[in-house]
Design a protein around this motif. Structure first.
Motif, PDB file in Angstrom:
ATOM      1  N   ILE A 161      -6.405  -3.488   3.575  1.00 57.31           N
ATOM      2  CA  ILE A 161      -6.503  -2.546   4.695  1.00 57.31           C
ATOM      3  C   ILE A 161      -7.051  -1.213   4.220  1.00 57.31           C
ATOM      4  N   LEU A 162      -6.584  -0.728   3.079  1.00 59.68           N
ATOM      5  CA  LEU A 162      -7.081   0.526   2.521  1.00 59.68           C
ATOM      6  C   LEU A 162      -8.563   0.428   2.182  1.00 59.68           C
ATOM      7  N   PHE A 163      -8.984  -0.708   1.629  1.00 64.43           N
ATOM      8  CA  PHE A 163     -10.388  -0.921   1.294  1.00 64.43           C
ATOM      9  C   PHE A 163     -11.268  -0.911   2.546  1.00 64.43           C
ATOM     10  N   VAL A 164     -10.838  -1.608   3.584  1.00 62.32           N
ATOM     11  CA  VAL A 164     -11.607  -1.660   4.824  1.00 62.32           C
ATOM     12  C   VAL A 164     -11.672  -0.283   5.480  1.00 62.32           C
ATOM     13  N   MET A 165     -10.568   0.443   5.471  1.00 63.92           N
ATOM     14  CA  MET A 165     -10.574   1.790   6.054  1.00 63.92           C
ATOM     15  C   MET A 165     -11.492   2.724   5.281  1.00 63.92           C
ATOM     16  N   THR A 166     -11.555   2.583   3.953  1.00 66.27           N
ATOM     17  CA  THR A 166     -12.454   3.414   3.149  1.00 66.27           C
ATOM     18  C   THR A 166     -13.909   3.095   3.463  1.00 66.27           C
ATOM     19  N   LEU A 167     -14.235   1.817   3.578  1.00 66.70           N
ATOM     20  CA  LEU A 167     -15.602   1.448   3.947  1.00 66.70           C
ATOM     21  C   LEU A 167     -15.969   1.974   5.335  1.00 66.70           C
ATOM     22  N   PHE A 168     -15.039   1.892   6.264  1.00 64.30           N
ATOM     23  CA  PHE A 168     -15.289   2.398   7.614  1.00 64.30           C
ATOM     24  C   PHE A 168     -15.515   3.907   7.585  1.00 64.30           C
TER      25      PHE A 168
ATOM     26  N   ARG B 189       1.467 -14.825  -0.225  1.00 64.36           N
ATOM     27  CA  ARG B 189       0.026 -14.809  -0.010  1.00 64.36           C
ATOM     28  C   ARG B 189      -0.465 -13.443   0.446  1.00 64.36           C
ATOM     29  N   HIS B 190       0.366 -12.694   1.151  1.00 60.89           N
ATOM     30  CA  HIS B 190      -0.056 -11.422   1.741  1.00 60.89           C
ATOM     31  C   HIS B 190       0.582 -10.224   1.043  1.00 60.89           C
ATOM     32  N   ASP B 191       0.910 -10.343  -0.226  1.00 64.52           N
ATOM     33  CA  ASP B 191       1.557  -9.232  -0.917  1.00 64.52           C
ATOM     34  C   ASP B 191       0.636  -8.030  -1.085  1.00 64.52           C
ATOM     35  N   ASN B 192      -0.650  -8.234  -1.215  1.00 66.62           N
ATOM     36  CA  ASN B 192      -1.589  -7.123  -1.405  1.00 66.62           C
ATOM     37  C   ASN B 192      -2.402  -6.836  -0.149  1.00 66.62           C
ATOM     38  N   ALA B 193      -1.839  -7.101   0.991  1.00 61.38           N
ATOM     39  CA  ALA B 193      -2.561  -6.870   2.248  1.00 61.38           C
ATOM     40  C   ALA B 193      -2.846  -5.389   2.460  1.00 61.38           C
ATOM     41  N   TYR B 194      -1.958  -4.522   1.989  1.00 60.86           N
ATOM     42  CA  TYR B 194      -2.173  -3.088   2.165  1.00 60.86           C
ATOM     43  C   TYR B 194      -3.407  -2.624   1.401  1.00 60.86           C
TER      44      TYR B 194
END
Length: 92
Positions: free
Chosen positions: A50-57, A42-47
């Motif tokens: 995280i990268l998407f959220v960091m880019t938005l931030f 379920r969490h294979d693409n968690a990275y």
């Protein structure tokens, strides 16, 4: 008889932590690999999340900093002191 300086337990615990971290980073060993027909986790693409959220931030913080610095430049031009000096110089 040799005297120990007390670093042996620290060294052993550090080695255990580093080996656990190394095993985590390099994935499971050949004994624990998934079978060929197993579904993905379920969490294979968690990275990617995280990268998407960091880019938005980063984009949000960058736009706030840029907007703040631009507003400060506008405030400096219309500062009452600068307007007074400009009018005073033109009167002389």
């Amino acid at each position: 008889m040799e005297e120990s300086n007390g670093t042996e337990p620290w060294h052993q615990s550090l080695r255990a932590v580093l080996s656990a971290l190394n095993q985590t980073l390099h994935g499971p060993g050949p004994c624990t690999e998934r079978p060929a027909g197993a579904t993905r986790g379920r969490h294979d693409n968690a990275y990617m999340y995280i990268l998407f959220v960091m880019t938005l931030f980063a984009a949000t913080v960058g736009s706030l900093i840029l907007g703040y610095t631009r507003s400060r430049k506008v405030d400096k031009r219309s500062d009452p002191y600068h307007v007074y000096i400009k009018n005073r110089v033109s009167m002389i």
